[in-house]
Scaffold this motif. Sequence first.
Motif, PDB file in Angstrom:
ATOM      1  N   GLU A 357       0.831  -1.207   0.000  1.00 44.19           N
ATOM      2  CA  GLU A 357       0.000   0.000   0.000  1.00 44.19           C
ATOM      3  C   GLU A 357       0.863   1.255   0.000  1.00 44.19           C
ATOM      4  OE1 GLU A 357      -3.625   0.228   2.430  1.00 44.19           O
ATOM      5  OE2 GLU A 357      -3.152  -1.792   3.119  1.00 44.19           O
ATOM      6  N   VAL A 358       1.928   1.240   0.781  1.00 46.22           N
ATOM      7  CA  VAL A 358       2.840   2.391   0.825  1.00 46.22           C
ATOM      8  C   VAL A 358       3.467   2.613  -0.548  1.00 46.22           C
ATOM      9  CG1 VAL A 358       4.988   3.277   1.796  1.00 46.22           C
ATOM     10  CG2 VAL A 358       3.338   2.153   3.287  1.00 46.22           C
ATOM     11  N   TYR A 384      -1.584  -1.048  -5.015  1.00 48.03           N
ATOM     12  CA  TYR A 384      -2.272  -0.604  -3.796  1.00 48.03           C
ATOM     13  C   TYR A 384      -3.386  -1.578  -3.423  1.00 48.03           C
ATOM     14  CZ  TYR A 384      -4.300   2.800  -0.531  1.00 48.03           C
ATOM     15  OH  TYR A 384      -4.772   3.430   0.591  1.00 48.03           O
ATOM     16  N   ALA A 497       0.629   7.920   2.567  1.00 49.34           N
ATOM     17  CA  ALA A 497       1.675   6.895   2.518  1.00 49.34           C
ATOM     18  C   ALA A 497       2.490   6.875   3.812  1.00 49.34           C
ATOM     19  CB  ALA A 497       2.587   7.146   1.315  1.00 49.34           C
ATOM     20  N   LEU A 500       0.453   5.204   6.500  1.00 48.35           N
ATOM     21  CA  LEU A 500       0.480   3.753   6.304  1.00 48.35           C
ATOM     22  C   LEU A 500       1.821   3.175   6.729  1.00 48.35           C
ATOM     23  CD1 LEU A 500      -1.342   3.577   2.866  1.00 48.35           C
ATOM     24  CD2 LEU A 500      -2.150   2.583   5.012  1.00 48.35           C
ATOM     25  N   LEU A 501       2.894   3.925   6.505  1.00 43.72           N
ATOM     26  CA  LEU A 501       4.213   3.474   6.945  1.00 43.72           C
ATOM     27  C   LEU A 501       4.243   3.349   8.467  1.00 43.72           C
ATOM     28  CD1 LEU A 501       6.966   2.722   5.762  1.00 43.72           C
ATOM     29  CD2 LEU A 501       7.679   5.107   6.083  1.00 43.72           C
TER      30      LEU A 501
END
Length: 543
Positions: A357-358, A384, A497, A500-501
Amino acid sequence: MMSPSSRKGWLPLVVLALGTSMIVVDGTIVNVAVPAIIADLGLTATDVEWVNSIYSLMFAALLIPLGRTGDLRGRRRLFASGVAVFLAASLLAAAASSGPALIGARVIQGVGAAMVIPMTLAIINSTYTGRQRVIGFAVWGSVIGGMAGVGPLLGGWLVTEYGWRSAFWVNLPIGALILLGTLRVPDSRDEHASGHDPLGIVLAVIGTTSVVFALIEGQKYGWLTPLRPADLLGLRFESVTPVPFAFAIGIAALVALVLVERSRQRAGRPVLVDLTLFALPSFRYGAMAAMVIALGEFGLILVLPLFLQSALGYSAFQTGLVIATLALGTFLAGGMVPTLVRKASSRAVVQIGIGLEVVGALGIALSLDADMNAWRPVPWLVVYGLGIGFASAQLTSVLMADVPPSQSGQASGMQSTVRQVGAALGVAVLGAVLVTGLGSSVERHLDGVPSQVRTAVASAVQESGGVAIRTLRDPAIHAAAVAASAETTRRVTLIAALILLAGVGATFLLPRAAAPAHGVGTEAANEDAGSTGGEHTDAPARG
């Protein structure tokens, strides 16, 4: 337990997946239909806002109480009842002749959705074990992520070809099939629990509704300074914004809920929320990770369709085609998860998923510019989607791994509530970044234009969230506004991003593997289990 080795054993999963699909698609399909609804019913701006908001509010508010109701009264029964309520509400919405009638139908739809979603997860958790359970959660996660991408495409096609009412009529044949299929879904309940917790229900509903309302409406009414008057529950807010009051009421109610539940638990009385669930590391840290991930995931779904339609001028259907490629990745991941789990721990699969996703979000952000073709971000959307498919399925599996089947309903409701709050927080935070960024970026790109014009254009673009870009007639001003929108959308996607990380970091707190009681180690025993379509009870012991 059902024996998934037979075709009949997988039928409940098909029924549950259809039920989940109907709810998820309806949550996104209405967004596409809003312009047509406005034109037909002559809705006011307030009506439009409530058509979307009231569904989310009712859904979030009732997840925990109805999840526990399923444990007590029977999960199949509540699932079927929820589908019936949702169908009745869809019928009312399709026949609505005014804004209030449509809003009332959406209230009932939210109630039905809150009955269905926790039960799908709870039934999977109590019906399947071992490898079959992994497959069940993979299907559930793929449906949740994939159908969110399919919804705008389906909505765009239905509204364009058949009108906005078809977005609700389409639920009727699908719902009828689901109701018929529930006859093959095994029932289960917590036979060792009795009684209700009315005070807990009131506090949970007030707390969740108030917090989610504040997060959703903060951008509209103002977080601290009022942006517009608000009429709520017979009260009119003009010189102050209702958002801080809603936050205060919500937090106070949730704190009171924790205190009340602790007191009732010590006294041996029935509780709505079993706080001992948070003593399970898999549930506690899984809930934390789910909230962070939902916050980040919503960034992309929020800003990319808006940019494609408002700045680049694509239709709702064209935008839906682009976003639907995300669903392709999600569905592909669903088929790969069971094999991947054989070679890696569930936690590792979650980390791989969020990592994808990232990467996907970064790729989309770097591909955005004012002259881009709409298909440029498609490869990154597939990546993604793969990440969502991996992460959603296995994070849910890890989160529910140690939850006793007897508590599946309330645990499912709690994890769904956490995701809803995370999504609402994502809308609030990333929406604020988008709106404020649009205003400042437009002003910067219009440097050299008379200040009065520059301020007016920046204000119009900011207040509309970018929608006003399509109405700008001057080519130079329009080009500057599109460039500003691309820059701001890129910034929001990069922030998503990074969030999400941070979600990847949160997953390191998760246990490496599922508990033996529900893990792959029980696969052989489950494979040998007899098939039964009737009701069964749950063991009281913790998994």
